[in-house]
Design a protein around this motif. Structure first.
Motif, PDB file in Angstrom:
ATOM      1  N   ILE A   1       0.821  -1.213   0.000  1.00  0.00           N
ATOM      2  CA  ILE A   1       0.000   0.000   0.000  1.00  0.00           C
ATOM      3  C   ILE A   1       0.856   1.264   0.000  1.00  0.00           C
ATOM      4  O   ILE A   1       0.543   2.261  -0.657  1.00  0.00           O
ATOM      5  CB  ILE A   1      -0.987  -0.004   1.190  1.00  0.00           C
ATOM      6  N   VAL A   2       1.987   1.204   0.735  1.00  0.00           N
ATOM      7  CA  VAL A   2       2.887   2.365   0.780  1.00  0.00           C
ATOM      8  C   VAL A   2       3.503   2.601  -0.594  1.00  0.00           C
ATOM      9  O   VAL A   2       3.555   3.733  -1.085  1.00  0.00           O
ATOM     10  CB  VAL A   2       3.980   2.167   1.842  1.00  0.00           C
ATOM     11  N   LYS A   3       3.967   1.543  -1.233  1.00  0.00           N
ATOM     12  CA  LYS A   3       4.577   1.668  -2.553  1.00  0.00           C
ATOM     13  C   LYS A   3       3.568   2.161  -3.584  1.00  0.00           C
ATOM     14  O   LYS A   3       3.870   3.028  -4.418  1.00  0.00           O
ATOM     15  CB  LYS A   3       5.171   0.328  -2.982  1.00  0.00           C
ATOM     16  N   ALA A   4       2.340   1.613  -3.548  1.00  0.00           N
ATOM     17  CA  ALA A   4       1.304   2.016  -4.498  1.00  0.00           C
ATOM     18  C   ALA A   4       0.948   3.488  -4.336  1.00  0.00           C
ATOM     19  O   ALA A   4       0.792   4.224  -5.320  1.00  0.00           O
ATOM     20  CB  ALA A   4       0.054   1.150  -4.310  1.00  0.00           C
ATOM     21  N   THR A   5       0.833   3.920  -3.076  1.00  0.00           N
ATOM     22  CA  THR A   5       0.495   5.324  -2.815  1.00  0.00           C
ATOM     23  C   THR A   5       1.615   6.247  -3.274  1.00  0.00           C
ATOM     24  O   THR A   5       1.368   7.294  -3.887  1.00  0.00           O
ATOM     25  CB  THR A   5       0.219   5.540  -1.317  1.00  0.00           C
ATOM     26  N   ALA A   6       2.859   5.856  -2.993  1.00  0.00           N
ATOM     27  CA  ALA A   6       4.014   6.661  -3.402  1.00  0.00           C
ATOM     28  C   ALA A   6       4.074   6.771  -4.928  1.00  0.00           C
ATOM     29  O   ALA A   6       4.310   7.849  -5.479  1.00  0.00           O
ATOM     30  CB  ALA A   6       5.301   6.049  -2.874  1.00  0.00           C
ATOM     31  N   THR A   7       3.833   5.653  -5.617  1.00  0.00           N
ATOM     32  CA  THR A   7       3.845   5.651  -7.086  1.00  0.00           C
ATOM     33  C   THR A   7       2.749   6.558  -7.636  1.00  0.00           C
ATOM     34  O   THR A   7       2.962   7.299  -8.608  1.00  0.00           O
ATOM     35  CB  THR A   7       3.660   4.221  -7.618  1.00  0.00           C
ATOM     36  N   LEU A   8       1.575   6.499  -7.010  1.00  0.00           N
ATOM     37  CA  LEU A   8       0.463   7.346  -7.443  1.00  0.00           C
ATOM     38  C   LEU A   8       0.821   8.821  -7.297  1.00  0.00           C
ATOM     39  O   LEU A   8       0.579   9.625  -8.208  1.00  0.00           O
ATOM     40  CB  LEU A   8      -0.782   7.019  -6.617  1.00  0.00           C
ATOM     41  N   LEU A   9       1.392   9.201  -6.162  1.00  0.00           N
ATOM     42  CA  LEU A   9       1.750  10.593  -5.924  1.00  0.00           C
ATOM     43  C   LEU A   9       2.835  11.068  -6.882  1.00  0.00           C
ATOM     44  O   LEU A   9       2.820  12.219  -7.338  1.00  0.00           O
ATOM     45  CB  LEU A   9       2.216  10.772  -4.477  1.00  0.00           C
ATOM     46  N   ILE A  10       3.774  10.184  -7.192  1.00  0.00           N
ATOM     47  CA  ILE A  10       4.850  10.534  -8.126  1.00  0.00           C
ATOM     48  C   ILE A  10       4.288  10.743  -9.535  1.00  0.00           C
ATOM     49  O   ILE A  10       4.639  11.698 -10.234  1.00  0.00           O
ATOM     50  CB  ILE A  10       5.946   9.450  -8.131  1.00  0.00           C
ATOM     51  N   ASN A  11       3.390   9.849  -9.948  1.00  0.00           N
ATOM     52  CA  ASN A  11       2.762   9.988 -11.265  1.00  0.00           C
ATOM     53  C   ASN A  11       1.925  11.260 -11.351  1.00  0.00           C
ATOM     54  O   ASN A  11       1.882  11.937 -12.383  1.00  0.00           O
ATOM     55  CB  ASN A  11       1.887   8.774 -11.574  1.00  0.00           C
ATOM     56  N   GLN A  12       1.264  11.578 -10.246  1.00  0.00           N
ATOM     57  CA  GLN A  12       0.457  12.792 -10.181  1.00  0.00           C
ATOM     58  C   GLN A  12       1.346  14.024 -10.338  1.00  0.00           C
ATOM     59  O   GLN A  12       1.024  14.952 -11.074  1.00  0.00           O
ATOM     60  CB  GLN A  12      -0.287  12.822  -8.846  1.00  0.00           C
ATOM     61  N   GLU A  13       2.467  14.012  -9.609  1.00  0.00           N
ATOM     62  CA  GLU A  13       3.417  15.118  -9.709  1.00  0.00           C
ATOM     63  C   GLU A  13       3.965  15.240 -11.125  1.00  0.00           C
ATOM     64  O   GLU A  13       4.152  16.351 -11.647  1.00  0.00           O
ATOM     65  CB  GLU A  13       4.564  14.916  -8.718  1.00  0.00           C
ATOM     66  N   TYR A  14       4.208  14.098 -11.768  1.00  0.00           N
ATOM     67  CA  TYR A  14       4.709  14.101 -13.142  1.00  0.00           C
ATOM     68  C   TYR A  14       3.701  14.764 -14.078  1.00  0.00           C
ATOM     69  O   TYR A  14       4.064  15.575 -14.936  1.00  0.00           O
ATOM     70  CB  TYR A  14       4.994  12.671 -13.599  1.00  0.00           C
ATOM     71  N   MET A  15       2.428  14.412 -13.919  1.00  0.00           N
ATOM     72  CA  MET A  15       1.391  14.990 -14.773  1.00  0.00           C
ATOM     73  C   MET A  15       1.284  16.495 -14.562  1.00  0.00           C
ATOM     74  O   MET A  15       1.158  17.259 -15.525  1.00  0.00           O
ATOM     75  CB  MET A  15       0.047  14.319 -14.504  1.00  0.00           C
ATOM     76  N   PHE A  16       1.355  16.936 -13.297  1.00  0.00           N
ATOM     77  CA  PHE A  16       1.317  18.368 -13.015  1.00  0.00           C
ATOM     78  C   PHE A  16       2.524  19.070 -13.630  1.00  0.00           C
ATOM     79  O   PHE A  16       2.409  20.165 -14.183  1.00  0.00           O
ATOM     80  CB  PHE A  16       1.296  18.613 -11.502  1.00  0.00           C
ATOM     81  N   SER A  17       3.687  18.411 -13.519  1.00  0.00           N
ATOM     82  CA  SER A  17       4.909  18.980 -14.068  1.00  0.00           C
ATOM     83  C   SER A  17       4.830  19.109 -15.589  1.00  0.00           C
ATOM     84  O   SER A  17       5.226  20.120 -16.172  1.00  0.00           O
ATOM     85  CB  SER A  17       6.113  18.111 -13.675  1.00  0.00           C
ATOM     86  N   GLU A  18       4.289  18.057 -16.228  1.00  0.00           N
ATOM     87  CA  GLU A  18       4.129  18.073 -17.685  1.00  0.00           C
ATOM     88  C   GLU A  18       3.182  19.183 -18.108  1.00  0.00           C
ATOM     89  O   GLU A  18       3.408  19.877 -19.102  1.00  0.00           O
ATOM     90  CB  GLU A  18       3.590  16.719 -18.161  1.00  0.00           C
ATOM     91  N   GLN A  19       2.103  19.334 -17.343  1.00  0.00           N
ATOM     92  CA  GLN A  19       1.120  20.370 -17.650  1.00  0.00           C
ATOM     93  C   GLN A  19       1.732  21.762 -17.511  1.00  0.00           C
ATOM     94  O   GLN A  19       1.527  22.627 -18.360  1.00  0.00           O
ATOM     95  CB  GLN A  19      -0.100  20.242 -16.738  1.00  0.00           C
TER      96      GLN A  19
END
Length: 362
Positions: free
Chosen positions: A101-119
């Motif tokens: 659960i910790v790894k999945a949540t961390a991956t989700l937050l990183i992907n979210q940050e990536y999308m914001f960064s791309e935007q």
């Protein structure tokens, strides 16, 4: 590739420690702790993380060793590459159950940050291209057209530039102006007091511009409209010239279009400027103030209608007639004579549009 920075790492740690009763560490791709529930550990090498990176799998630590405490350490992947390690401190066999659960949540937050960064990156590229587009005077080359296409900007749509400029050096409320922007239209801030709109040129454009002009938040602004031009920067320059003329002459109209003030722009470039400049300078000096110049401007704006002029100037008809006679006495020009009035208007344009350059040369 997005970097696992200290701020993002600490954000992940904080969110994880809200839901699990164990300390969480985030290490970068070199095994250095960059986020932790224990601030004293930040900046230290974590041997368990280094091992997890080397083996590319979860590593369990049962004893304190090399800056690592008992717990589990899992590599964090982004687009197939290890970007860091997430660790949970505690009895390995107990905390392991939280690993997924910790790894999945961390991956989700990183992907979210990536999308914001791309935007954010895409928006920055778009802003840069729009600004370049608004002032690019040359024919668009293949590279520019390609960059525009990648940002979904169609350069072929007929458009006009509309400049909104504050009269009182107030910031234009760009968010409110943005509500009038439709798809495939753009807004660019030139400076705090001016924005340019690139609007589609269609049958209802003038109506739309008038609606914008009527808004209370623009009551201390003027609007200039350029012509439809394949090179949009030409329309922008026309709109800017329109605003300059309207501001300096104080000829505020409901719709200030460049194609309606082309004759005024032409008058500003007449030969023998000194002759015309001196007419208004004499009026200014002998009239002892700007009242006579203001009266002349108002006379021209209102087509010589005495009642309308007196109302706008807030003076009695007799006072207005006195001013008119004084203008005629000083200039030797009859305001009711077409050619004399044209000469006065030309002088007024030259004086108002050229006086800043004139004052610099004296």
């Amino acid at each position: 590739m997005i970097q696992l920075n200290k701020q993002l790492a600490q954000d992940i740690v904080n969110k994880m420690m809200e839901v699990i009763p164990y300390n969480v560490n985030i290490m970068n791709s070199e095994g250095v702790i960059i986020g932790s529930g224990d601030s004293t550990r930040i900046g230290k090498i974590h041997e368990g993380a280094v091992k997890a990176i080397s083996l590319k799998k979860l590593v369990m630590i049962y004893k304190d060793k090399g800056g690592a405490k008992p717990g589990v350490n899992m590599p964090i992947y982004f687009k197939g590459e290890i970007m860091g390690v997430i660790g949970i401190s505690g009895e390995p066999d107990i905390v392991k159950q939280f690993a997924s659960i910790v790894k999945a949540t961390a991956t989700l937050l990183i992907n979210q940050e990536y999308m914001f960064s791309e935007q954010r990156s895409r928006e920055q590229l778009k802003d840069e291209l729009l600004y370049q587009w608004a002032f690019l005077i040359d024919k668009y080359d293949e590279d520019f057209i390609k960059r525009a296409a990648e940002l979904n900007i169609d350069l072929t749509i007929p458009r006009k530039a509309v400049i909104i400029s504050s009269k009182r050096f107030e910031n234009i409320k760009i968010d409110k102006v943005r509500t009038y922007i439709e798809q495939k239209e753009y807004i660019i801030r030139i400076n705090p007091e001016e924005v340019v709109l690139l609007l589609k040129d269609d049958k209802i454009l003038n109506y739309r511009i008038k609606q914008i002009y009527k808004e209370d938040f623009l009551k201390n602004s003027v609007i200039g409209v350029g012509t439809n031009n394949a090179i949009i920067s030409k329309s922008v320059q026309e709109a800017l010239k329109c605003v300059e003329i309207i501001k300096k002459l104080d000829f505020s109209m409901e719709l200030n279009e460049y194609n309606k003030i082309i004759p005024i722009d032409a008058l500003s470039n007449v030969p023998y400027k000194e002759k015309y400049f001196n007419i208004i300078k004499k009026l200014q000096e002998e009239g002892k103030g700007s009242d006579l110049i203001e009266t002349l401007i108002c006379f021209i704006k209102n087509n010589g209608e005495i009642n309308s002029i007196a109302k706008e100037l807030h003076i009695h008809r007799n006072s207005l007639n006195y001013r008119i006679r004084k203008i005629q006495d000083i200039t030797g020009k009859n305001l009711r004579n077409y050619t004399d009035l044209l000469e006065l208007f030309t002088a007024l344009v030259v004086f108002k549009l050229d006086k800043s350059d004139k004052s610099k040369s004296q």
